[in-house]
Design an enzyme around this catalytic site. Structure first.
Site, short mmCIF file in Angstrom:
data_model
loop_
_atom_site.label_atom_id
_atom_site.label_comp_id
_atom_site.label_asym_id
_atom_site.label_seq_id
_atom_site.Cartn_x
_atom_site.Cartn_y
_atom_site.Cartn_z
N GLU A 30 8.80 0.92 11.01
CA GLU A 30 10.34 1.87 11.22
C GLU A 30 9.53 3.06 11.90
O GLU A 30 8.81 3.71 10.56
CB GLU A 30 10.84 1.56 9.87
CG GLU A 30 12.38 2.12 9.51
CD GLU A 30 12.27 3.77 8.51
OE1 GLU A 30 12.33 3.67 10.33
OE2 GLU A 30 12.20 3.66 7.97
N SER A 53 5.27 7.19 10.77
CA SER A 53 4.62 7.70 12.10
C SER A 53 4.73 7.13 13.68
O SER A 53 4.36 6.08 12.91
CB SER A 53 3.70 9.04 11.75
OG SER A 53 2.52 7.99 11.61
N CYS A 95 13.55 10.18 8.36
CA CYS A 95 13.00 9.96 9.78
C CYS A 95 13.99 10.13 11.08
O CYS A 95 14.01 10.09 12.10
CB CYS A 95 12.56 8.74 9.77
SG CYS A 95 13.34 7.23 9.13
N LYS A 134 0.92 -0.94 -0.01
CA LYS A 134 0.04 -0.05 -0.17
C LYS A 134 0.84 1.07 -0.06
O LYS A 134 1.51 1.22 1.08
CB LYS A 134 -0.78 0.08 1.21
CG LYS A 134 -2.27 1.05 0.86
CD LYS A 134 -2.22 1.84 1.36
CE LYS A 134 -1.87 2.91 2.40
NZ LYS A 134 -1.84 4.53 1.63
N GLY A 180 2.46 3.95 13.41
CA GLY A 180 2.82 2.86 13.70
C GLY A 180 1.73 1.96 14.79
O GLY A 180 1.30 1.18 15.12
N GLU A 204 8.77 15.61 16.46
CA GLU A 204 10.12 14.74 15.48
C GLU A 204 8.81 16.13 14.22
O GLU A 204 7.44 17.01 14.47
CB GLU A 204 9.14 14.29 15.25
CG GLU A 204 9.81 13.81 13.70
CD GLU A 204 9.27 12.23 12.96
OE1 GLU A 204 8.53 11.61 13.27
OE2 GLU A 204 10.44 12.09 12.31
P1 ADP Z 1 3.06 10.45 7.73
O1 ADP Z 1 2.54 10.96 8.92
O2 ADP Z 1 4.94 10.80 7.73
O3 ADP Z 1 2.12 11.38 6.69
P2 ADP Z 1 1.91 8.23 7.88
O4 ADP Z 1 2.83 6.90 9.17
O5 ADP Z 1 0.43 9.06 8.19
O6 ADP Z 1 3.19 9.05 7.70
O7 ADP Z 1 1.46 7.59 6.72
C1 ADP Z 1 2.56 6.72 6.08
C2 ADP Z 1 1.74 5.72 5.43
O8 ADP Z 1 0.38 4.52 5.99
C3 ADP Z 1 0.93 5.92 3.94
O9 ADP Z 1 0.83 5.07 3.08
C4 ADP Z 1 0.01 6.11 5.30
O10 ADP Z 1 -1.72 6.01 4.45
C5 ADP Z 1 -0.63 4.86 5.74
N1 ADP Z 1 -1.71 4.57 7.26
C6 ADP Z 1 -1.98 5.90 7.86
N2 ADP Z 1 -3.30 5.58 8.57
C7 ADP Z 1 -3.09 4.75 8.52
C8 ADP Z 1 -4.04 3.93 9.54
N3 ADP Z 1 -5.24 3.62 10.09
N4 ADP Z 1 -4.21 2.19 9.12
C9 ADP Z 1 -3.37 1.78 8.31
N5 ADP Z 1 -1.91 2.45 7.66
C10 ADP Z 1 -2.14 3.87 7.60
#
Ligand code: ADP
Length: 506
Positions: A277, A256, A311, A202, A260, A408
């Site tokens: 990560e 993030s 990161c 994804k 996570g 961060e």
């Molecule tokens: P950033 O804050 O750097 O944008 P995120 O952690 O929000 O990073 O996003 C990293 C990835 O996690 C993206 O592919 C995003 O679509 C996915 N993501 C965001 N929310 C969820 C969730 N609730 N469950 C699974 N994947 C998610």
């Protein structure tokens, strides 16, 4: 304050990328390019201009279900399940070669979708992605178990021999962020494939394009249908469906720390294996005896590379008092030299942040720093207007409890603090973070630098250098920066199960 002049329009695309963008974009499921079951699409934007680049399918739970089915079938039956390790390795190597063959095109896609300079994308993102496939291709034939002498049962008629087999974990769900779209795909896909897993990837909603092009490259290399499925869609829908899917054996996530935690919760229903990560707020320590000719540009790169959207960025700088002013002056001069612009303009050194959301987040931190009394020696505010540009910023006069020091920011923002001596207090302050991803030490004394490195609670420490990544080097975090390691031999364990087989020869 605003010395940066940003072009209003995007420079011309190459004919190859122009052609590719003119055709319909689809997701890769079971070896075919398909639209979302719902028929919905969403737009991806050029962050330097805000213009729509392309529309991609908005995959959700229904598409994740199809992708997982395809990955399961490819894992259990079909050519992938029967492929020899040697053939698997050659296939991975070919993917690496094809990435290099298409380096310009991939770098250009990265520049328009993510905003980073094309020259940087080609030299770093694309080159390291190819190297990841090349490096991992060699492991396919070297995933070895052990024979183990048994002592527990000694009886007449028993002649036991035990051996371990390392087997692919199965169907892997991988969720990646937007800061290095192609490279994060490579970090995830290459080790999963070399171990014989199948994958549903994804990609980040902000930057779906280069991974879709990589999907075409993987099919061209001969990857069988269903082995890698690439779904475009949002985190809360497609991402959540993947991380909670009952037929996924393992989730590998980069992003993030906040998301996570959501992933871990979703995966806990059926106790899927998880590797993460996550974020960082990495300390970068400059001792009074450091060689400033390498330290100043090195520390500038540690925070400003990729617009601070790393990161592992060296975002908390600690400088010994006797050289603090010189270092901050030098860094400020370096920061002011960095040319902002469109990623496709040749002399651009820093592009925009990836999205409006990130722009607001980073400028929000700058406002918070100002209101708490921090002073910017350069930058300090977003450029406003078109595109999501934030100039390199250095904050001084900070206090340890300020939000800009603790959290961060994920943008080109450095906080610089002086220290008196290399003592327990310095080490405690450097380690005073919920994160533990990376750290830097700058000194002419190898001994002192090594001693500090040993005491830092971080998965990576760079001495007199920063941002040195290699497919052979494990990378990952202590504390809330993650679980498990990416790259190197260490990453293989994310994708393998150990089976002990005992035979009675008697
Ligand atoms: P950033 O804050 O750097 O944008 P995120 O952690 O929000 O990073 O996003 C990293 C990835 O996690 C993206 O592919 C995003 O679509 C996915 N993501 C965001 N929310 C969820 C969730 N609730 N469950 C699974 N994947 C998610």
């Amino acid at each position: 304050m605003n010395e940066h002049v940003i072009p209003k329009t995007r420079p011309a695309l190459s004919p190859a990328v122009e052609r590719w963008l003119a055709s319909e974009r689809a997701m890769l499921i079971d070896g075919r390019w398909v639209q979302a079951q719902s028929g919905k699409t969403f737009a991806t934007h050029d962050p330097a201009t805000g213009d729509v680049i392309a529309n991609v399918p908005e995959g959700d739970k229904a598409d994740i279900d199809l992708a997982v089915k395809a990955a399961r079938r490819a894992f259990e039956t079909g050519p992938w399940a029967r492929m020899t390790p040697s053939a698997r390795g050659r296939l991975l190597h070919k993917i690496g070669d094809l990435i290099l063959e298409h380096a310009d095109e991939l770098a250009e896609l990265e520049a328009i979708d993510n905003g980073k300079p094309k020259v940087v994308a080609k030299a770093a993102d694309v080159a390291l992605s190819a190297d990841m496939f090349h490096y991992m291709s060699g492991w396919a034939t070297k995933i070895e178990g052990k024979t183990i002498p048994i002592s527990a049962l000694a009886a007449p008629g028993l002649d036991l021999v035990s051996a371990t087999r390392l087997e692919p974990i199965g169907v892997v769900g991988q969720i990646i962020p937007w800061n290095f779209p192609l490279l994060m795909a490579a970090w995830k896909l290459a080790p999963a494939l070399t171990t014989g897993c199948t994958v549903v990837l994804k990609v980040a909603e902000e930057t779906p394009l280069s991974a879709l092009r990589l999907g075409e490259i993987m099919l061209e290399a001969g990857l069988p249908a269903g082995v890698v499925n690439i779904v475009t869609g949002f985190g809360e829908t497609a991402g959540a469906a993947l991380s909670g899917h009952p037929d996924v054996d393992k989730i590998a996530f980069t992003g993030s720390t906040e998301v996570g935690r959501l992933i871990v919760r979703a995966a806990s229903n059926d106790l899927k294996k998880v590797s993460l990560e996550l974020g960082g707020k990495s300390p970068n320590i400059v001792l009074g005896d450091a060689d400033l000719d390498i330290t100043i540009p090195g520390c500038a790169a540690s925070i400003f590379f990729n617009h601070g959207q790393c990161c592992n960025a060296g975002s908390r700088l600690f400088v010994q008092k006797n050289i603090f002013d010189r270092v901050v002056e030098g860094l400020t001069a370096e920061a002011r030299k960095i040319k902002l612009g469109h990623g496709l303009t040749e002399d651009t050194q820093m592009g925009p942040l990836v999205s409006q959301v990130q722009y607001e987040r980073v400028t929000g931190y700058l406002a918070s720093g100002r209101s708490e009394g921090a002073r910017a020696t350069c930058g300090g505010e977003g450029l406003g207007g078109q595109g999501y540009f934030v100039p390199p910023t250095i904050l001084v006069d900070t206090k340890p409890e300020m939000k800009v020091v603790r959290e961060e920011i994920f943008g080109p923002v450095l906080v610089a603090t002086p220290f008196d001596e290399v003592d327990d207090a310095l080490i405690a302050e450097a380690n005073n973070s919920v994160y533990g991803l990376a750290a830097g030490v700058w000194s002419r004394s190898q001994g002192k630098a090594q001693q500090i490195a040993h005491r830092l609670r971080a998965g990576t420490v760079w001495i007199n250098c920063y941002h040195v990544f290699d497919a052979a080097l494990p990378f990952g975090g202590y504390k809330q920066s993650g679980w498990g390691r990416e790259m190197g031999q260490a990453v293989l364990s994310n994708y393998l199960e150990t089976k002990a087989i005992t035979t009675n020869l008697g």
